[in-house]
Design a protein around this motif. Structure first.
Motif, short mmCIF file in Angstrom:
data_model
loop_
_atom_site.label_atom_id
_atom_site.label_comp_id
_atom_site.label_asym_id
_atom_site.label_seq_id
_atom_site.Cartn_x
_atom_site.Cartn_y
_atom_site.Cartn_z
N LYS A 632 0.86 -1.19 0.00
CA LYS A 632 0.00 0.00 0.00
C LYS A 632 0.89 1.23 0.00
O LYS A 632 1.82 1.34 0.80
N HIS A 633 0.59 2.17 -0.87
CA HIS A 633 1.33 3.42 -0.95
C HIS A 633 0.37 4.58 -0.76
O HIS A 633 -0.78 4.52 -1.20
N HIS A 634 0.85 5.64 -0.13
CA HIS A 634 0.04 6.84 0.08
C HIS A 634 0.44 7.92 -0.92
O HIS A 634 1.62 8.22 -1.08
N CYS A 635 -0.57 8.49 -1.58
CA CYS A 635 -0.33 9.64 -2.44
C CYS A 635 -0.07 10.86 -1.56
O CYS A 635 -0.85 11.16 -0.66
N ARG A 636 1.04 11.55 -1.82
CA ARG A 636 1.41 12.71 -0.98
C ARG A 636 0.53 13.92 -1.24
O ARG A 636 0.57 14.88 -0.47
N ALA A 637 -0.28 13.90 -2.29
CA ALA A 637 -1.15 15.03 -2.59
C ALA A 637 -2.53 14.87 -1.95
O ALA A 637 -2.99 15.75 -1.23
N CYS A 638 -3.19 13.73 -2.21
CA CYS A 638 -4.55 13.53 -1.69
C CYS A 638 -4.60 12.66 -0.45
O CYS A 638 -5.61 12.64 0.24
N GLY A 639 -3.52 11.88 -0.15
CA GLY A 639 -3.48 11.05 1.04
C GLY A 639 -4.20 9.73 0.90
O GLY A 639 -4.33 9.01 1.89
N GLN A 640 -4.69 9.40 -0.29
CA GLN A 640 -5.39 8.14 -0.49
C GLN A 640 -4.39 6.99 -0.66
O GLN A 640 -3.24 7.19 -1.04
N GLY A 641 -4.87 5.77 -0.39
CA GLY A 641 -4.04 4.59 -0.55
C GLY A 641 -4.15 4.04 -1.96
O GLY A 641 -5.25 3.81 -2.46
N VAL A 642 -3.01 3.83 -2.62
CA VAL A 642 -2.98 3.34 -4.00
C VAL A 642 -1.96 2.23 -4.11
O VAL A 642 -1.08 2.07 -3.26
#
Length: 675
Positions: A632-642
């Motif tokens: 699981k990775h977090h987008c640094r802009a929106c904070g969602q898990g991708v």
């Protein structure tokens, strides 16, 4: 005659009470309901219901007054020759609810009948705000009062309406006139007000004066004495009539209304579509719930009716901007100073040099400057501490720049200021609470870089060292290209395991069993063997799987190595191999022990706008469910898990405090405005 018969005769004389649908079957229509909702869909529907032409220039007349004073009756007799265009009733309760409209083709006038004041309405605040919207789009406003004297509440209503019109409605109407291409001076936007008083016994205002217009002068003096202003109105006229015996004489009122409608010097007729657009614009701007517990009673139209309902979370001060101002991109604003709240962290630092130049540039403590890469930024942070960087002036402060005698930034380069905190804004938490994550990301980047650059030499040295200490019957690592059991080729990063019985190389899946192998010198303690050797020796041994890092085995091996008999009977290479395995098992235990606090640290330092790991069940972009083997990775802009496939790009995200390229999801990478 009984009471029931009297009641029945009274009901017959009144006639049946009309429903909204029955009322609209006549010449009037419900334009706005009691909840401030427009009841016409668009301009075409508005024109169709009124029955007027789109190219016809019209003016708007509205009427106001207390409940039961006969506003609807007055409109019917003044403009429609007594025809019941607007519903009337002898009941003391209000007959008109909301705002009703009709069209007078003779005067080319859109007539608006409003709900009465001082009635038992369930939503007093909404009704008052609705009345002001109606007054704002009117060219002529009639205030009808059936009273022996002009009471103060009439002057207070009109004075409050004038003040609210200038303060809240003038900017919106000016913008509307600009959008519609109307060349109308701002001073002419207010309506002309006619105060129509109907008395029974009392002498009318100004009858004892011989000077023409004396009644209007007395009316203005009364406004002045009560501290009320009529600056928003074009003019204020008084019309009075004394009704000793019915019917009421409305001729003078009709005369003054006709004069104001035909007067084009100050207000010219406009298309009906513009009237609808003005009412729609005001309805969209000034709408929403009004809390009764926050409304002041000192005014008919307090600011709470028209200003933003948001309050500062820290000091509870109300926003001073108009309702729905965020639609125009205007932020919340409030007068006065705010108080600091540690849980909102609403203290900001402003570059002093920029502030003295007339600009307000907020700086935040960061681990590295925007021009430093991840390696250099982390090294500088470890040596010189955090940095304050201004977008205009560059780096203005480092916390450990001189190590001794370092000045406080608030006394030298920045100006502290406590800001208001509004619901839904995270400007304070965004840049302050991801510093720890940036440090952790920097450490992870360095560890990954060292691992990547050193993985090749480390593997080569490990393989050579393993071959040097391996027993003679073990197959060298350089010659093991595939698993002896399943014949699958080894990947570059895959670990090769030796069977302690046959010495061949196997993968993890083909060498999960363990048993003692005394014929090879591995007696007493189970060791790793392949599946084939385990099946052959299974009749002699228990075959119990024992972890390779058993601490008890380390103590046994320690005694075993120190025994003189072992040194004489065992090959030297086997002793070396035992020592190597003990050392490797110990390192594996240390790595596992260090991995747990590292994972715990990751959970602690993550910014608050990141979605917690336990709430992420599928990729935000592709909706693919996460599995234990899927990172699981977090987008640094929106904070969602991708997932990794949906976050292959890196971008700087200055709005979140990431000055260097960091992982972002594909959605945010394609939408640059979010970065």
């Amino acid at each position: 005659m009984s009471e029931m018969q009297l009641k029945k005769m009274e009901d017959i004389s009144r006639g049946p009470i009309k429903t909204d649908e029955e009322k609209e079957n006549g010449r009037s229509l419900l334009l706005v309901d009691e909840n401030e909702n427009l009841q016409v869909k668009n301009e075409a529907h508005f024109l169709q219901k009124l029955g007027c032409s789109a190219a016809q220039g019209v003016k708007v007349l509205s009427i106001f007054g207390n409940t039961g004073d006969g506003k609807s009756h007055t409109l019917n007799h003044v403009l429609f020759d007594g025809e019941e265009v607007f519903a009337t009733s002898p009941s003391p309760t209000s007959c008109t609810v909301g705002v009703w409209a009709a069209y007078d083709p003779h005067l080319k006038l859109i007539v608006l009948d409003t709900e009465g004041l001082l009635g038992a309405a369930s939503q007093q605040n909404r009704r008052m705000r609705l009345l002001l919207k109606v007054l704002a789009i009117s060219d002529v406003a009639v205030y009808h009062t059936r009273a022996e004297r002009l009471h103060n509440n009439m002057f207070q209503f009109l004075g409050s309406a004038s003040a609210a019109y200038l303060k809240h409605f003038t900017p919106e109407l000016r913008a509307l006139s600009s959008r519609c291409g109307l060349d109308v001076p701002l001073s002419c936007l207010g309506p002309a007000v006619i105060v129509f008083q109907e008395t029974l016994r009392t002498q009318l205002l100004g009858e004892d004066g011989a000077v023409p217009g004396h009644a209007d002068t007395m009316l203005q003096k009364r406004f002045h004495d009560l501290g009320q202003s009529t600056d928003a109105f074009n003019s204020v006229h008084y019309v009075g009539t004394q009704t000793i015996t019915p019917p009421t004489n409305f001729s003078q009122l009709l005369q003054i209304v006709s004069q104001q409608v035909n007067n084009t010097a100050t207000r010219a007729p406009r298309q009906p579509a513009i009237v609808f657009s003005a009412l729609q614009a005001l309805s969209n701007r000034f709408c929403g719930e009004i809390s009764d517990d926050k409304i002041s009673i000192c005014s008919f139209f307090p600011d709470e009716y028209f200003t933003c309902p948001s309050v500062c979370l820290s000091c509870n001060v109300r926003c001073k901007n108009g309702m729905n101002h965020q639609k125009d991109g205007a932020p919340h604003m409030a007068d006065g100073l705010c108080q600091y709240a540690h849980h909102y962290n609403n203290k900001v630092l402003i570059c002093k040099r920029c502030y003295e130049s007339g600009r307000e540039v907020i700086v935040v403590p960061k681990t590295s400057a925007s021009a430093d890469n991840s390696w250099l930024g982390l090294a500088k942070f470890a040596w010189s501490g955090y940095v304050l960087e201004c977008a205009s002036c560059g780096i203005i402060y480092r916390s450990r720049q001189y190590w001794m005698g370092n000045q406080d930034p608030e006394s030298s380069v920045v100006r502290p200021e406590v800001k208001h905190v509004w619901q839904g804004t995270d400007i304070f938490q965004t840049d302050h609470q991801n510093a720890a994550q940036r440090v952790l990301d920097g450490m992870t980047y360095i560890i990954q870089s060292v691992t990547e650059y050193s993985s090749g030499p480390t593997k080569a040295v490990t393989a050579w060292l393993t071959d040097q200490v391996a027993p003679p019957y073990w197959k060298p690592n350089t010659e093991i290209l595939e698993c002896q059991g399943c014949k699958r080729a080894f990947e570059e990063t895959e670990r090769k395991h030796h069977c302690r019985a046959c010495g061949e190389g196997f993968c993890q899946a083909c060498s999960i069993h363990s048993m003692p192998v005394p014929e090879r010198g591995w007696g007493g303690t189970p060791v790793r063997v392949c599946d084939a050797c385990y099946r052959q020796g299974g009749a002699l041994h228990t075959g119990q799987v024992v972890p390779m890092w058993n601490v008890g085995w380390f103590a046994e091996l320690r005694q075993y190595i120190l025994s003189p008999a072992v040194a004489q009977t065992e090959p030297r290479t086997l002793v070396a191999r035992r020592v190597t395995e003990v050392a490797q098992s110990t390192l594996d235990m240390v790595s596992t022990a260090v991995d747990y606090p590292l994972c715990f640290m990751k959970g602690v330092v993550r910014p608050e706008y990141w979605v917690p790991d336990h709430e992420i069940t599928q990729c935000y972009c592709c909706n693919k469910p996460f599995t234990p083997s899927m990172s699981k990775h977090h987008c640094r802009a929106c904070g969602q898990g991708v997932c990794g496939n949906c976050s292959t790009k890196t971008r700087p995200v200055p709005s979140r405090g990431w000055d260097h390229p960091v992982r972002v999801c594909d959605s945010c990478a394609n939408r640059r405005d979010s970065l």
